[in-house]
Write a protein that holds these residues in place. Structure first.
Motif, short mmCIF file in Angstrom:
data_model
loop_
_atom_site.label_atom_id
_atom_site.label_comp_id
_atom_site.label_asym_id
_atom_site.label_seq_id
_atom_site.Cartn_x
_atom_site.Cartn_y
_atom_site.Cartn_z
N THR A 23 0.83 -1.23 -0.10
CA THR A 23 0.01 0.02 -0.02
C THR A 23 0.97 1.16 0.03
O THR A 23 1.95 1.33 0.56
CB THR A 23 -0.93 -0.09 1.32
N PHE A 24 0.45 2.34 -0.75
CA PHE A 24 1.27 3.21 -0.92
C PHE A 24 0.78 4.66 -0.58
O PHE A 24 -0.75 4.68 -0.62
CB PHE A 24 2.12 3.56 -2.30
N ILE A 25 1.34 5.82 -0.46
CA ILE A 25 0.88 7.22 -0.17
C ILE A 25 1.89 7.95 -0.90
O ILE A 25 2.94 8.13 -0.56
CB ILE A 25 0.60 7.69 1.07
N MET A 26 1.58 8.67 -2.09
CA MET A 26 2.40 9.35 -2.77
C MET A 26 1.84 10.92 -2.51
O MET A 26 0.89 11.13 -3.29
CB MET A 26 2.42 9.23 -4.31
N ASN A 27 2.59 11.65 -1.64
CA ASN A 27 2.00 13.10 -1.28
C ASN A 27 0.82 12.88 -0.82
O ASN A 27 0.46 12.27 0.56
CB ASN A 27 2.33 14.29 -2.43
N GLN A 28 -0.11 13.12 -1.49
CA GLN A 28 -1.60 12.94 -0.89
C GLN A 28 -2.44 11.92 -1.56
O GLN A 28 -3.69 12.03 -1.52
CB GLN A 28 -2.36 14.33 -0.94
N VAL A 47 0.90 3.85 -13.23
CA VAL A 47 0.05 4.28 -12.41
C VAL A 47 0.91 5.28 -11.51
O VAL A 47 0.42 6.31 -11.08
CB VAL A 47 -0.56 3.10 -11.48
N PHE A 48 2.01 4.76 -11.25
CA PHE A 48 2.93 5.58 -10.28
C PHE A 48 3.70 6.79 -10.96
O PHE A 48 3.80 7.74 -10.43
CB PHE A 48 4.00 4.68 -9.67
N VAL A 49 4.01 6.56 -12.22
CA VAL A 49 4.58 7.62 -12.93
C VAL A 49 3.47 8.64 -13.18
O VAL A 49 3.87 10.06 -12.79
CB VAL A 49 5.06 7.14 -14.22
#
Length: 245
Positions: free
Chosen positions: A215-220, A231-233
């Motif tokens: 599970t990830f959180i990228m900034n918000q 998806v991550f890019v």
């Protein structure tokens, strides 16, 4: 506001959000949630069609993001500039085959953003598979204390797979192969300070409802599962644009 009240409020907010994301993923592929939390013995080979096309439309309130993102210069489980405009936090487990897959297939695509100072990645191991996972997490911290987390972490996911053994002997052997100071590694592996770091990361994951790996959180932006690199890019580019506004 007390810490206990803050943690409770965080759980109340984020757990339903993650559930909503899982339901959305299930509409794309009915077995996404089950496979992303599959036991270590599960087959991790082949194409995971449930990963394709999952939309990440939720955002994390800033106070929750601030709780998750540390930007600690001394964090042994992080790579990238502490002042990078975008931070990706990964809640993971060293016995999770999907965490291993993400490490092999997606992390390399993000490395260019780490190298140019735009992205920082911070790992938080939630050790959902028990003592072996916890021991591997401690070993990663011990390697990080010698500034070799990246090299050691890669050996914990050889060729995008999980290890056959997580014994202290096996983890120490990997440390030797990585070129670590073995005496220092063994000391750090069993130290109270390392145990505290691992416990704190695990408790953080539990407090925000990260009950699936990865599970990830990228900034918000929350992202659930070993999604494809694009998806991550895409999430990174959107987060970078928002941070620069």
């Amino acid at each position: 506001m007390s810490k206990s009240h803050s943690a409770s409020s965080t759980r109340l907010w984020l757990m339903p959000t993650l559930v909503m994301l899982v339901i959305a993923a299930a509409l794309v592929g009915a077995f996404f949630w089950g496979r992303s939390t599959a036991p270590p013995q599960a087959d991790s080979g082949g194409e995971d069609t449930a990963q394709q096309g999952t939309e990440q439309n939720q955002t994390v309130p800033q106070d929750v993001a601030d709780q998750v993102i540390r930007r600690d210069q001394d964090d042994p489980l992080a790579v990238g500039d502490v002042d990078a405009p975008v931070v990706l936090v990964k809640f993971s487990d060293y016995q999770c085959p999907f965490c291993a897959r993400w490490n092999a297939e997606t992390l390399p695509d993000l490395q260019q953003y780490v190298d140019n100072g735009e992205l920082r990645i911070e790992w938080r191991d939630i050790n959902m598979y028990g003592e072996d996972s916890e021991r591997a997490a401690k070993a990663a911290v011990a390697a990080g204390k010698q500034d070799q987390f990246v090299e050691y972490h890669a050996q914990l996911f050889p060729d995008g797979d999980i290890l056959e053994s997580y014994s202290a002997e096996a983890l120490t052997e990997i440390a030797a192969e990585t070129g670590l100071d073995i005496e220092q590694f063994e000391t750090d592996l069993s130290s109270e300070e390392t145990a505290d770091i691992v416990a704190e990361n695990e408790q953080l994951g539990q407090s925000i409802g990260a009950q699936s790996t990865p599970t990830f959180i990228m900034n918000q932006t929350p992202i659930v599962g070993a999604q494809p690199a694009e998806v991550f890019v895409d999430a990174f580019e959107e987060s970078l644009d928002a941070a620069q506004e």
